[in-house]
Structures are given as C-alpha cells and as structure tokens.
Scaffold this motif. Structure first.
Motif, PDB file in Angstrom:
ATOM      1  N   ARG A  84      25.881  44.571 -11.033  1.00 50.03           N
ATOM      2  CA  ARG A  84      24.634  44.070 -10.320  1.00 50.03           C
ATOM      3  C   ARG A  84      24.252  43.210 -11.020  1.00 50.03           C
ATOM      4  NH1 ARG A  84      21.335  49.209  -9.966  1.00 50.03           N
ATOM      5  NH2 ARG A  84      22.489  49.701 -11.835  1.00 50.03           N
ATOM      6  N   PRO A  85      23.240  42.112 -10.518  1.00 45.30           N
ATOM      7  CA  PRO A  85      22.845  41.026 -11.292  1.00 45.30           C
ATOM      8  C   PRO A  85      21.732  41.428 -12.103  1.00 45.30           C
ATOM      9  CG  PRO A  85      22.519  40.595  -8.897  1.00 45.30           C
ATOM     10  CD  PRO A  85      23.321  41.801  -9.107  1.00 45.30           C
ATOM     11  N   ARG A  86      21.838  41.993 -13.111  1.00 42.26           N
ATOM     12  CA  ARG A  86      20.636  42.430 -13.751  1.00 42.26           C
ATOM     13  C   ARG A  86      20.357  42.368 -15.280  1.00 42.26           C
ATOM     14  NH1 ARG A  86      18.693  47.854 -10.926  1.00 42.26           N
ATOM     15  NH2 ARG A  86      17.426  48.220 -12.695  1.00 42.26           N
ATOM     16  N   SER A 118      23.854  35.573 -10.126  1.00 46.34           N
ATOM     17  CA  SER A 118      22.465  35.039 -10.359  1.00 46.34           C
ATOM     18  C   SER A 118      22.471  34.014 -11.613  1.00 46.34           C
ATOM     19  CB  SER A 118      21.649  36.516 -10.796  1.00 46.34           C
ATOM     20  OG  SER A 118      20.799  36.233 -11.905  1.00 46.34           O
TER      21      SER A 118
ATOM     22  N   GLY B 100      19.751  46.367  -6.689  1.00 43.79           N
ATOM     23  CA  GLY B 100      20.617  45.459  -7.067  1.00 43.79           C
ATOM     24  C   GLY B 100      20.527  44.186  -6.177  1.00 43.79           C
ATOM     25  N   SER B 104      13.193  42.154  -8.253  1.00 48.27           N
ATOM     26  CA  SER B 104      12.950  42.954  -9.258  1.00 48.27           C
ATOM     27  C   SER B 104      14.110  43.288 -10.105  1.00 48.27           C
ATOM     28  CB  SER B 104      12.279  44.399  -8.954  1.00 48.27           C
ATOM     29  OG  SER B 104      12.728  44.610  -7.619  1.00 48.27           O
ATOM     30  N   SER B 105      15.311  43.594  -9.404  1.00 48.24           N
ATOM     31  CA  SER B 105      16.401  43.822 -10.146  1.00 48.24           C
ATOM     32  C   SER B 105      17.132  42.720 -11.044  1.00 48.24           C
ATOM     33  CB  SER B 105      17.616  44.320  -9.182  1.00 48.24           C
ATOM     34  OG  SER B 105      17.574  43.523  -8.302  1.00 48.24           O
ATOM     35  N   LEU B 106      16.549  41.563 -10.706  1.00 53.43           N
ATOM     36  CA  LEU B 106      16.954  40.583 -11.762  1.00 53.43           C
ATOM     37  C   LEU B 106      16.440  40.471 -12.999  1.00 53.43           C
ATOM     38  CD1 LEU B 106      17.288  37.657  -9.240  1.00 53.43           C
ATOM     39  CD2 LEU B 106      18.726  38.882  -9.925  1.00 53.43           C
ATOM     40  N   PHE B 107      15.107  41.224 -13.240  1.00 57.29           N
ATOM     41  CA  PHE B 107      14.734  40.782 -14.301  1.00 57.29           C
ATOM     42  C   PHE B 107      14.345  42.102 -15.448  1.00 57.29           C
ATOM     43  CE2 PHE B 107      12.808  37.725 -11.328  1.00 57.29           C
ATOM     44  CZ  PHE B 107      13.419  36.514 -11.895  1.00 57.29           C
ATOM     45  N   LYS B 108      14.840  43.056 -14.936  1.00 56.02           N
ATOM     46  CA  LYS B 108      14.631  44.420 -15.795  1.00 56.02           C
ATOM     47  C   LYS B 108      15.441  44.207 -17.112  1.00 56.02           C
ATOM     48  CE  LYS B 108      12.807  47.255 -12.513  1.00 56.02           C
ATOM     49  NZ  LYS B 108      13.119  47.400 -10.968  1.00 56.02           N
ATOM     50  N   GLY B 109      15.085  43.236 -17.813  1.00 54.68           N
ATOM     51  CA  GLY B 109      15.664  42.995 -19.178  1.00 54.68           C
ATOM     52  C   GLY B 109      14.802  43.791 -20.058  1.00 54.68           C
ATOM     53  N   ASN B 188      16.648  33.883  -5.727  1.00 60.47           N
ATOM     54  CA  ASN B 188      17.339  33.653  -6.921  1.00 60.47           C
ATOM     55  C   ASN B 188      16.894  32.124  -7.450  1.00 60.47           C
ATOM     56  OD1 ASN B 188      19.072  33.572  -9.288  1.00 60.47           O
ATOM     57  ND2 ASN B 188      20.995  33.464  -8.023  1.00 60.47           N
TER      58      ASN B 188
END
Lengths: 628, 482
Positions: A84-86, A118, B100, B104-109, B188
């Motif tokens: 997934r793009p995470r 992403s 996914g 929110s799922s893009l940034f959970k670094g 995105n």
C-alpha cells in the motif's frame, strides 16, 4: 476456483478476470524468476483475486512478508514489493534494498503499489536514496474487489471515518474510479439515484470523468439499469442493531474478514468412532464463507431461528443419498454412486461445519432462539429486571441486549436514562457495547435530552476513563450521538412512514425484509425497495428528514444500446453503500431480488463490510488500548 | 417447520439413523444436535474422504491461497537450515488499520528527522517527483517542461510522469494550479501541490486562500495531522475559529506520553485550552485524578500498611479510570479521614460521584474484603426519631447480587433479600440462591399453599426447611388462598 462469481445476475467473474489479467501483465514485465514481498494487509484482499498457482505460473518462486532487515535469501532474479502507498512501508523497503547482500548475484527490485502509486512515497524512496534501485514502479488499481456473486467491496476499513469524521474524500474518489472501471466492463449505467452528501459527490465525479472520456463511446450493452448511491449516514441506525441472520450473527460474534472466519476449534474436532480422547486442536479453525458452498448460500441469509430446520432438512437429504449405496446392486449403479461420492462428501463436510457453527452461535443466543421475541416484549421487559446479573450466562446477556435494542427501535422510553445501559456500565461491560446502545438510543430519539446525554457521558468517562472524551466527540461529529436540538423527534414519523417496524415479522418464511432483524426493517434497504416501487416521489417528506440531498441523474447511451426489455424481465440495480454495509442488509437485498413479483435484482457494492462493533471501533481514538 | 410425512417416518424408523425424531416441534436446536450426530454417523470411509474435495489446511486456508503460500514458501526456507535467517512468523505485523486508499494512509510515516527534511526538500532544489521515467537523460524533457499549463502539469502528476512545479511562481499561478488539482479530486496530487504551496507561500496568505477553498483546506488539515505538525495545525485552527477542535487535538497528545509526571504536567497545560464547557470539566477531572494517583501510588508502592501485606496489589493505580480508583480507595483506604487525598469520601466529593455509583463501588470493595459490618453501615440511615432504617439507592436486589458474587454467608444474603419490596423479585432471587427460609416465608405471606407444597419437593426430606413447611401446612390459623 471462482465459479461462484459468475452465477449471479451479473457475471462478476469478468471483473475478477480483468484484475487477474492486469496482474499477469505486471508479473510478465519483470522477466525471469521472482519473489514477492507482501505488505501483509494485502494478502487478504489479493486472495479474492488470485491463488498462489497464478503467481507460480508467472515464475513467482518465493513469497515473504515485508519486514525490516534483509530480504531472505532466494535464488531469484527479481524481488517485487506488493505494498500500500504508506510512508512507513517505504522505510522498510528502503532498509530491505540497502541491506541487500553485495556478494550475491544482484537481484532486480520492483514495486507494485496497491491501489495507487503515490508521489509522496516515491519521493520518500528518493530521500532514502533507493529510488534508482527499482526497475519498475507500477500501480495495481484494485478498487472494487469481487467478493461474491452479487457483492463487491473496496475493503477500505476506515472509509466511514475518513468521509464523515475527517472530511477526507479520497475514498470517494476511488469509489468513483471503481465505478468507472465497472462501467467500462459492464456498460454505462443509464440511471443514477442517490441520497446523501457523499453520494452527490461521487455522482458528480463520475459525470465529470465521463465527460473527460467523451471522445470514446462505451459500446457495451448496459448490464445495470440503475445505480443507487447511499450514504451510510442516511441510515445510522441499522449497523447499530444486532444482526440476526446466520451470516450476520457469525460476523457479530466472530468477525468475518476477507471472506474468512476464525472459529473456536473445539466443536470442529471430528470424532471418529474408536478414536476416543484425541488431542483437541488449539488453533482457531479458519473457514471460507461464500456462495461457492451450496449449503452456505442456502442458509446464510436466513434468520437464525430458521437455520436449525434448514440444517436438519439438509441432513436428511444427505443421509438418504448415502443410504443409496445399499441399493446399488449392479456395477453400473455402484459406479454411478461412486461418481457422486466426492460431491456428497463435500456436502457432508459442509453440513458438519455449519452444524458446529450453528451450535456455537446457539450457545450464545439460545434465549433468543427459543423464544419468539415479538409478542413477548412486555413480559420480557419485566423479566429482564428480575434477572440477577451475577449469574448471567452469555445467552441472557445477548437476550437482554436484544430486548433493549428492540425497545429503542420501537420507540419505547428513548427519552429517559435506560437502566439496562446503566447496569451494563456499572458491570464494566465492553465499552463498544455501551456505545452501540447509547448511540442507538440517540438515533431513535433524534438526539438525547441534554440531561440524559450528560448523564451517559459522565458515567462512561468515570467508568472507562476520561480520555474517551475523544471518542465521544467523534461520535458526536458523525451524528451518532447528539443533544436534541428541537423538541420534535422525527424518528417515529420515519419509522411509521417507512414501516421500519413490523410486529408480525415471520422468521421462518419471511414475507418482508424485516425478518433480518426479527422485526426491524433496515432503513437503507427500505429506501432501496421504495425506489424500485413506487418511486421516491411517494416519500419526499421523509427523504427531507434524512440528511443530505437526494437526486437523480441520467447518463446518455449511444443509440442502439438502449435495452429492449423482454416482458417480465427484471431490472438490475447496483446499490452502493458509501461508508459500509452489514451482512443483514445484504440479506435483505437478496431477499428482495428473490421475491417473485419484485421486478428488480440487486448487486451490492460497498467501501467495506461492517458490523456495529467494527464500525464504532473505526471511530474510536486508539481503540487498541481500550478493547477488553 | 413442517411435520414429516408418514412415509418419511417410516423411512426414518427403519433406517439406522434413529437419531432423527421429529416429535419435538418446539425446539429447533435439538435438531441441530441430531444433524450433527447424523453427520458423524455418516463418517463411513474416512481415508479417501478428501480426494476430490478442495484441500484445506487445518488453519482453513485453502492450500494454494496467497496467505497460505506466504507462510509456506517462507517456512520452507527456514527449514532448509538457514540459521541466520530471522523467523518470518515473528514479523512485527504491519499496521492493519487504515484502508490503504486514503490520505491518512499516505502519511503515517515515522516522524524522524529524516522525515521532516523530506517534506522540506520536496520543494527545495527541484520540485520534480522522480518517477522511473526520470532516469532517462534529463535533457530529454527539460526544454518544454516550463511550458506546461496547470492542466497539463496536473495530468502528468496523475499519470505518474515527470513534472515540475517550480514554474508556478506568482500567487495567481499557484492558485490556478491548486484549483486544477482540486477539480480533479485526486488527493495524491492535491497534497503534492499543497506541500509546494506551504513551502513557497507565507502562512498568512496560504491560510487566507485555503479558507476560500474548502476541499483543499480539508486535505491540508489532514496532511498536517498525519505529519504531526501540531504547532502549525493549532495556528490554522485558531485562524479558522475552530477552537474546540484545536483544544481536543492538543489534549489527544497526552496519549503518547508514557511518563506519568510528564503526562500530568501536559494535562495541566491543557487546562488553559479553549475546550467546550463540558469538556473543560472532564479535562480538569482528568488532570486532578492523575495528580492524585501519582501521590497515592508513591505512598502505596511501599506497601507498609497491614492491608497491603494481606492483599498485595496486583497493579499500579496510575491511569486507571476514576471508578476503579474509587474502588481501590474503598479497598485499601476505607475509613481514612475526609482530609486525605486517598480517602473514599474525599474522592467521592472531588469527582462528584453519584450516590448510586458510590454505593455500588464501595459495596463491591467491602464485600470483597468480607467486611459485612461496613456493608451494613453503607445502607443504615437514622430517621429523626433515631431509629435506624436500611435504605439503598440501587435496589436491594442488586445489593444481593453483588453480595452473592462475593460469597456472602446466607445470613447476610437473607437480611438484604428481605428488604426487597417486590415479592416476585424476592422469590426468584431467593430460589436462585437457595435461601429456603425466605422462599417459605414469602409463600406464607402470599398465602400460597400450592406453591409451598411444590417447593417442599425441592428441599431435603426431614431437613429444617422441610419441617418448617410441614408446620405451616398444618397451621390452621393461616387462611390459604388456594
């Protein structure tokens, strides 16, 4: 493997095949032997698309779960990450790539993003200095996953939270995209109806996307006549109620994920004659549940109270079939018997499994299943107060809970503090159970009196911890919990106009959708039913009481693609639940499809299959710390 | 359900599957047992059972499914004797929540230093996203890159092609770009543009423009949340007038603080935040509670008092809910004077605990310790004439339940059972907990001779209870109603 997808009104196997084709194409891009490193979360949804054999045919020799450190040794040419793009996953991938053994022959790296690539993730890989190590970076668009013959899901757990709490409409964008893919495969859907803000937004995006493709006309004869988009927040009540269909109860009690359920193993140990005390397995028994299993397809949508009879009928048929062997005298007869054996044995195994599951559920619900609830509610009300809690068995708990739910849904005492809820709090029952009940009372009363709301809040915070103001605030924001703003409670009007409560629901031989909740007819499905006949114009007043706009749009079809309906041919409607749908609602829609004079068959799509517990949990802050 | 037809009966009676009897119409589920038995009795030829049936491993995953195969191919390596290879099973499982699909799922670094530099650098030197395409010679596309319109740029971003945001210099150009991204609805892309704007515009101007663009604003708020840019977020919320949200957002941070002292101080700072009226009270209580728990914990950890030796504590009291804390206080600090922080009376007053909750909690704690005297005094009230009378805000049937759960002796149970007003309720409890005297007396009071005779069958022949019933039944003074 997926034949059950093509049995329905619409052959969903086409969608699955399209997804498989894309997967094969990507795999072939990476020539030579390969290993896949999986984002663990994806294996469930992918399992609905492909088996290991497909991957193996395309030279996938090893599979690993994504984790820090070095990718395990494997003598392959390519390493492919399915993720997934995470961002946190990018960090792990970077670590994997960097710690690759320099002494070994070099392996090529690839990434497949699911469902979208992403920019930020790629940037992150660049930051980590590994972006150039990848030969292929691609995306695998997996929006709508065929779940069953009449069911599609995006398997997007947090869609409701994102749409209604955080105002993040990304999942709606993916919904619109998914619907475009669907139309590309099954033809333009001529009519779109909708109710709710998100529905409006999705329809707008779809119409816009269609305009962008204006050049290329879709030449496929439409399979769907109508699309109905429904916001979950139009019907907040239904998921809060305990589902009473077989499949619904399995989900309520054990939870179904990606079509699988994990069950306590005790009842599944096959006792064979002469094998006394064999060790019982301790690992949970995992079963796949879908319409590929004949018996399951037959019983899953029944009210649980009708399941026993169905199982016993089935047992009779199977026993009779096995008995046939005594009658088989000639070689031909024996041969024929033998040829049927595999099928019979599968049927027998299936029967054994479902008898065990039904027993497990019965242990928990037995009071419900041995009483007819509907006529007894007053007697029961008294009975419940009498029951002492110290010696309650689970079935009493289940039963009491159900009684209170039904009181709320019929509008009994929804404006007062409920003593059962108070008792549950003082017993420290699981918080989610309390929240489900309090929210239900609030929804059925169109908001709680300030005094009542404050009381519940104080009791909850004092008993479960002050940090739950966060969760309570979330519930208020999405409208599940609210103070009464007007003195007028419009729920009774909605209930009466839409006939949400049917006193005489027939659980054994249903004649109305209300059988799925033993009396309560899910609002969402009632809206769907009324749209087909006689149309929403008849319920304008009630529609105005429910949140968000309702609308109708038409999409032009090229001449020649207009369907000429045969006499008596059913219409096909795709109902899309934005924010989740329960198994009981699905059962109700299937019931409508099967009605003889219904005239409409339904295919169901959703962002996620939910139940009250998983739904409330998705709205909690840090639920993991609070589930006891 | 339908009754089987006669020929069915005949069949079943003659077959060996006698387990099927359809007489018991009322109980669906006795049938379930029967079908199970039938199933078991059908197990005739076990060994070749599964020949043509789909193979399923015990865990239920069809052999060949992906999740099964991940385990399988991994473990085959493990068994091949690679000692250095870490076990795959103990993989720290990846976060499963989150769709996914979402922003929110893009940034959970992880919020490492590296990470901050990432968002900074996004716009620093080059605003290009490096898709693989970029590893082609740069000159190939550099020339015409600067001419791309907002539409073309957004389109390229969506397609994952090379793009450049640098050329959008004036405010107007930047806003056009943002509006174009928003109209495409691709989160995105919107976020990528927002990051560029964040870097290249002053806060005030960005906030002002975002307030006019609801969708972009939502994405921005979400982005800041996920990146943990608390300070900026608070400023933005302030500018938007969403002060309640801001306050809660800050309060939420306490969940990430492990050390209780720091947590307490953090909560103290939260007190000045602009919460809604109700929330303000709860947060104040939260702070006061933790402050007290820290004091109590420091004292009790040593466990000097007798009670701690007799009943050692199983866990610390820190971060427990107030009701749990009250229970603890009623257990270990009962009878302390109102002045101490740890006394039940003080806690009850400070946290405005309702009488009902207090009685329930105190009763539970004292009953656990079997201090029946304390239990007694919980319910004693004196009227103005000085008589003591028992009174309870929670209904004596609940009191009995709690006492019973704590194994109270029969005498104690009976005393409270007798205080239940409703005779039906009293009877059902008394029968449940086998308080014969009460059952007998209640039937006597109800003049229910029939029930008394029935009940006699339930007590031991010749016992005290049996005799008592006998006496009553022979008593000519009583006017039985039946």
């Amino acid at each position: 493997m997926a034949a059950h997808l093509s049995y329905g009104r619409v052959n969903l196997n086409i969608l699955r095949e399209a997804a498989r084709k894309e997967l094969r194409e990507f795999l072939d891009k990476c020539a030579g032997s390969k290993a896949i490193v999986w984002d663990e979360y994806l294996t469930g949804p992918f399992g609905l698309i492909a088996q290991y054999s497909l991957l193996k045919e395309h030279e996938v020799e090893k599979m690993f779960t994504l984790k820090g450190g070095r990718v395990p040794p494997a003598d392959v040419k390519n390493i492919i990450f399915f993720v997934r793009p995470r961002l946190e996953l990018m960090d792990i991938i970077a670590e994997n790539v960097m710690s690759e053994d320099k002494l070994q022959p070099p392996r090529e790296f690839h990434i497949l993003f699911v469902p979208r690539r992403s920019l930020l993730c790629e940037q992150r890989l660049k930051e980590q200095g590994v972006l150039n190590s990848f030969t292929n970076i691609d995306e695998y668009i997996l929006d709508l996953i065929p779940y069953d013959g009449d069911l599609l899901s995006m398997e997007s757990e947090s869609a409701f939270r994102e749409c209604y709490l955080e105002n993040d409409q990304t999942s709606l964008y993916h919904t619109a995209k998914g619907l475009m893919t669907l139309q590309a495969l099954y033809g333009t859907i001529p009519q779109i109806f909708g109710k709710g803000e998100c529905a409006r937004h999705v329809a707008n995006m779809m119409l816009r996307m269609k305009r962008e493709f204006a050049g290329s006309q879709n030449q496929i004869l439409p399979v769907f006549d109508t699309l109905l988009l429904l916001d979950r927040n139009v019907d907040l009540l239904t998921p809060l109620a305990t589902q009473l269909t077989y499949e619904g109860l399995i989900d309520e009690i054990y939870g179904i994920t990606n079509g699988y359920v994990k069950l306590p193993p005790e009842k599944f140990a096959q006792k064979k004659p002469g094998e006394g005390g064999k060790d019982l397995p301790t690992e949970p028994k995992k079963l796949q549940l879908n319409s590929a299993e004949e018996l399951y397809a037959e019983i899953r949508d029944k009210n649980f109270n009708a399941v026993g009879a169905a199982l016993s009928k089935k047992a009779k048929i199977i026993s009779a079939a096995f008995e046939e062997r005594h009658n088989a005298k000639t070689v031909g007869e024996i041969k024929q018997f033998v040829s049927q054996l595999p099928h019979m044995q599968a049927a027998r195994n299936s029967l054994a499994n479902h008898t065990s599951i039904a027993e497990l559920i019965k242990d928990i619900t037995s009071e419900f299943s041995s009483f007819s609830l509907l006529s007894l509610s007053h007697f029961l009300n008294y009975f419940c107060q009498v029951l002492p809690f110290s010696s309650r068995v689970t079935s009493e708990v289940f039963f009491d809970n159900l009684t209170v739910e039904q009181e709320f849904m019929t509008g009994v005492d929804t404006d007062k503090v409920n003593t059962y809820i108070e008792d549950c709090i003082s017993r420290k029952d699981p918080l989610i159970k309390i929240l489900r009940l309090v929210c239900m009372q609030s929804v059925c009363n169109n908001g709680l009196k300030q005094k009542v709301l404050d009381h519940y809040k104080r009791e909850i915070l004092q008993t479960y911890g002050y940090e739950h103001i966060l969760t309570l605030n979330n519930l208020e924001k999405v409208g599940l919990l609210k103070p009464q703003t007007t003195t007028r409670n419009n729920y009774p009007t909605i209930r009466k106009t839409l006939k949400l409560w049917m006193e005489d629901a027939n659980e054994q031989n249903p004649n109305d959708i209300s059988y799925v909740y033993s009396g309560y007819a899910p609002l969402s499905v009632r809206l769907t039913q009324l749209l087909a006949r006689p149309g929403w114009r008849s319920i304008e007043e009630v529609l105005k009481m429910l949140p968000g706009p309702h609308f109708e749009e038409r999409q032009q079809l090229p001449t020649g693609l207009h369907k000429k309906r045969q006499q008596g041919e059913n219409r096909t409607t795709l109902v899309f639940f934005l924010g989740g749908v329960t198994y009981a609602e699905i059962a109700a829609l299937r019931f409508l499809s099967q009605m003889e004079d219904g005239g409409t068959e339904y295919v169901i799509a959703t962002t996620k299959l939910i139940n009250g517990t998983s739904w409330i949990k998705s709205l909690m802050d840090r639920p993991e710390a609070q589930i006891s | 359900m339908t009754r089987p037809k006669p020929e069915d009966d005949e069949y079943w009676n003659s077959s060996k599957f006698s387990a099927f009897t359809f007489d018991d119409e009322d109980d669906e589920f006795t049938k379930m047992k029967e079908s199970k038995r039938a199933v078991n009795s059908m197990l005739v030829d076990d060994d070749d059972d599964d020949d043509d049936v789909e193979k399923v491993s015990w865990s239920g995953e069809p052999i060949g499914s992906i999740s099964w195969s991940v385990k399988e191919t991994a473990s085959s390596i493990r068994s091949s004797g690679e000692q250095s290879f870490p076990k795959i099973d103990i993989t720290p499982s990846l976060p499963k929540q989150g769709s996914g699909y979402s922003l929110s799922s893009l940034f959970k670094g992880k919020q490492s230093k590296q990470f901050q530099s990432f968002s900074e650098s996004f716009t620093d030197t080059s605003v290009r996203a490096y898709a693989p395409e970029l590893r082609k010679p740069k000159s190939e596309c550099k020339d015409y890159m600067s001419d791309w319109s907002p539409e073309e740029t957004v389109r390229r971003m969506r397609k994952g092609k090379v793009f450049s945001l640098e050329r959008f210099r004036s405010l107007q150009e930047k806003l056009l770009l943002l509006d174009e991204a928003v109209s495409e609805n691709d989160g995105n892309v919107i976020t990528a543009v927002l990051i560029y704007l964040k870097k290249s515009l002053s806060k005030e101007i960005l906030f002002r423009e975002l307030m006019l663009r609801e969708i972009a604003l939502r994405h921005y708020v979400h982005y800041l949340k996920e990146m943990g840019e608390q300070k900026l977020l608070v400023e933005l919320m302030k500018a938007l007038g969403r002060t309640d949200d801001m306050a809660l957002m800050q309060y939420k941070e306490h969940l990430n603080i492990k050390d209780e002292g720091q947590r307490r101080d953090f909560l103290k700072n939260c007190l000045s935040l602009p919460f809604s009226q109700d929330d303000a009270i709860h947060v104040q209580d939260h702070y006061t509670l933790l402050e007290r728990q820290i004091i109590i914990e420091a004292n009790d950890k040593r466990g000097d008092a007798e009670i701690f030796k007799k009943f050692p504590r199983k866990a610390s009291i820190l971060n427990m809910p107030i009701i749990t804390t009250l229970y603890y206080s009623c257990f270990y600090h009962y009878g302390e004077s109102d002045g101490t922080f740890s006394s039940p009376a003080n806690i009850r007053k400070t946290f405005r605990i309702s009488e009902k909750q207090y009685i329930l909690t105190a009763l539970g704690a004292r009953a656990k310790l079997k201090s029946w005297f304390d239990v007694d005094s919980l319910f004693n009230t004196k009227n103005w004439l000085g008589y003591t009378k028992k009174r309870s805000p929670i209904g004596f049937h609940r009191v009995v339940d709690i006492l019973q759960k704590n194994n109270a002796p029969v005498q104690v149970l009976q005393e409270y059972m007798n205080l239940i007003d409703d005779p039906e309720l009293k009877l059902s409890l008394a029968q449940k907990y086998k308080c014969h005297d009460i059952v007998i007396d209640t039937y006597r009071d109800l003049k229910d001779r029939q029930q008394l005779i029935v009940y006699r069958g339930k007590v031991e022949r010749g016992s005290k209870e049996d005799k008592k019933i006998e006496e009553l039944l022979c008593n000519m003074q009583i006017r039985w109603k039946n």
